[in-house]
Design a protein around this motif. Structure first.
Motif, PDB file in Angstrom:
ATOM      1  N   THR A  37      38.841  40.821  38.597  1.00  0.00           N
ATOM      2  CA  THR A  37      38.379  42.192  38.466  1.00  0.00           C
ATOM      3  C   THR A  37      36.892  42.238  38.775  1.00  0.00           C
ATOM      4  O   THR A  37      36.093  41.547  38.137  1.00  0.00           O
ATOM      5  CB  THR A  37      38.630  42.715  37.038  1.00  0.00           C
ATOM      6  OG1 THR A  37      40.018  42.612  36.754  1.00  0.00           O
ATOM      7  CG2 THR A  37      38.188  44.145  36.893  1.00  0.00           C
ATOM      8  N   ALA A  38      36.532  43.030  39.784  1.00  0.00           N
ATOM      9  CA  ALA A  38      35.133  43.192  40.172  1.00  0.00           C
ATOM     10  C   ALA A  38      35.026  44.397  41.098  1.00  0.00           C
ATOM     11  O   ALA A  38      36.034  44.899  41.604  1.00  0.00           O
ATOM     12  CB  ALA A  38      34.619  41.948  40.882  1.00  0.00           C
ATOM     13  N   ARG A  39      33.816  44.846  41.321  1.00  0.00           N
ATOM     14  CA  ARG A  39      33.600  45.959  42.249  1.00  0.00           C
ATOM     15  C   ARG A  39      33.634  45.478  43.692  1.00  0.00           C
ATOM     16  O   ARG A  39      34.066  46.182  44.582  1.00  0.00           O
ATOM     17  CB  ARG A  39      32.269  46.623  41.959  1.00  0.00           C
ATOM     18  CG  ARG A  39      32.239  47.282  40.581  1.00  0.00           C
ATOM     19  CD  ARG A  39      30.941  47.951  40.316  1.00  0.00           C
ATOM     20  NE  ARG A  39      30.879  49.173  41.122  1.00  0.00           N
ATOM     21  CZ  ARG A  39      29.786  49.874  41.301  1.00  0.00           C
ATOM     22  NH1 ARG A  39      28.653  49.481  40.755  1.00  0.00           N
ATOM     23  NH2 ARG A  39      29.804  50.963  42.023  1.00  0.00           N
ATOM     24  N   ILE A  40      33.144  44.261  43.938  1.00  0.00           N
ATOM     25  CA  ILE A  40      33.055  43.712  45.292  1.00  0.00           C
ATOM     26  C   ILE A  40      33.709  42.333  45.281  1.00  0.00           C
ATOM     27  O   ILE A  40      33.466  41.530  44.381  1.00  0.00           O
ATOM     28  CB  ILE A  40      31.585  43.597  45.741  1.00  0.00           C
ATOM     29  CG1 ILE A  40      30.909  44.967  45.655  1.00  0.00           C
ATOM     30  CG2 ILE A  40      31.495  43.039  47.152  1.00  0.00           C
ATOM     31  CD1 ILE A  40      29.398  44.900  45.733  1.00  0.00           C
ATOM     32  N   HIS A  41      34.541  42.060  46.285  1.00  0.00           N
ATOM     33  CA  HIS A  41      35.254  40.784  46.368  1.00  0.00           C
ATOM     34  C   HIS A  41      34.874  40.048  47.646  1.00  0.00           C
ATOM     35  O   HIS A  41      34.552  40.668  48.655  1.00  0.00           O
ATOM     36  CB  HIS A  41      36.771  41.011  46.366  1.00  0.00           C
ATOM     37  CG  HIS A  41      37.259  41.668  45.124  1.00  0.00           C
ATOM     38  ND1 HIS A  41      37.318  43.026  44.988  1.00  0.00           N
ATOM     39  CD2 HIS A  41      37.707  41.158  43.957  1.00  0.00           C
ATOM     40  CE1 HIS A  41      37.780  43.327  43.794  1.00  0.00           C
ATOM     41  NE2 HIS A  41      38.020  42.199  43.141  1.00  0.00           N
ATOM     42  N   ALA A  42      34.941  38.734  47.586  1.00  0.00           N
ATOM     43  CA  ALA A  42      34.736  37.884  48.753  1.00  0.00           C
ATOM     44  C   ALA A  42      35.794  36.789  48.727  1.00  0.00           C
ATOM     45  O   ALA A  42      36.320  36.450  47.671  1.00  0.00           O
ATOM     46  CB  ALA A  42      33.341  37.264  48.729  1.00  0.00           C
ATOM     47  N   VAL A  43      36.109  36.258  49.892  1.00  0.00           N
ATOM     48  CA  VAL A  43      37.091  35.180  49.998  1.00  0.00           C
ATOM     49  C   VAL A  43      36.482  34.076  50.858  1.00  0.00           C
ATOM     50  O   VAL A  43      35.889  34.356  51.906  1.00  0.00           O
ATOM     51  CB  VAL A  43      38.413  35.665  50.628  1.00  0.00           C
ATOM     52  CG1 VAL A  43      39.437  34.548  50.665  1.00  0.00           C
ATOM     53  CG2 VAL A  43      38.964  36.865  49.887  1.00  0.00           C
ATOM     54  N   ARG A  44      36.622  32.826  50.413  1.00  0.00           N
ATOM     55  CA  ARG A  44      36.094  31.679  51.152  1.00  0.00           C
ATOM     56  C   ARG A  44      37.224  30.672  51.340  1.00  0.00           C
ATOM     57  O   ARG A  44      37.945  30.349  50.394  1.00  0.00           O
ATOM     58  CB  ARG A  44      34.931  31.063  50.376  1.00  0.00           C
ATOM     59  CG  ARG A  44      34.345  29.833  50.996  1.00  0.00           C
ATOM     60  CD  ARG A  44      33.071  29.384  50.312  1.00  0.00           C
ATOM     61  NE  ARG A  44      33.265  29.176  48.883  1.00  0.00           N
ATOM     62  CZ  ARG A  44      32.270  29.067  48.013  1.00  0.00           C
ATOM     63  NH1 ARG A  44      31.014  29.180  48.409  1.00  0.00           N
ATOM     64  NH2 ARG A  44      32.522  28.856  46.740  1.00  0.00           N
ATOM     65  N   PHE A  45      37.375  30.162  52.558  1.00  0.00           N
ATOM     66  CA  PHE A  45      38.403  29.178  52.903  1.00  0.00           C
ATOM     67  C   PHE A  45      37.719  27.887  53.326  1.00  0.00           C
ATOM     68  O   PHE A  45      36.806  27.910  54.154  1.00  0.00           O
ATOM     69  CB  PHE A  45      39.271  29.680  54.058  1.00  0.00           C
ATOM     70  CG  PHE A  45      39.965  30.981  53.778  1.00  0.00           C
ATOM     71  CD1 PHE A  45      41.191  31.005  53.142  1.00  0.00           C
ATOM     72  CD2 PHE A  45      39.384  32.184  54.142  1.00  0.00           C
ATOM     73  CE1 PHE A  45      41.833  32.204  52.876  1.00  0.00           C
ATOM     74  CE2 PHE A  45      40.012  33.392  53.885  1.00  0.00           C
ATOM     75  CZ  PHE A  45      41.233  33.401  53.251  1.00  0.00           C
TER      76      PHE A  45
END
Length: 68
Positions: A37-45
């Motif tokens: 749960t957050a306002r802004i999300h990021a994804v790292r692979f």
């Protein structure tokens, strides 16, 4: 194996807080189940092996919460 990290931010000027890594085994894993749960999300692979791979795409299931 591809390691997936989820970045969470409450404000755009704040650095992300990373959850993970979550292991994704190519050809075996269907999805990664992580509640974030957050306002802004990021994804790292990332991978640790010495081989070439390509990310063709990914899907996110996002559900709005609170006021928009």
């Amino acid at each position: 194996v591809v390691n997936v990290d989820i970045g969470l931010q409450g404000k755009i000027e704040s650095p992300p807080t990373w959850k993970g890594p979550y292991s994704y085994v190519i050809g075996e894993t269907e999805w990664i189940d992580c509640l974030a749960t957050a306002r802004i999300h990021a994804v790292r692979f990332e991978t640790t092996g010495d081989f070439a791979w390509t990310l063709d795409g990914y899907d996110l299931d996002v559900y709005p919460r609170g006021r928009v």
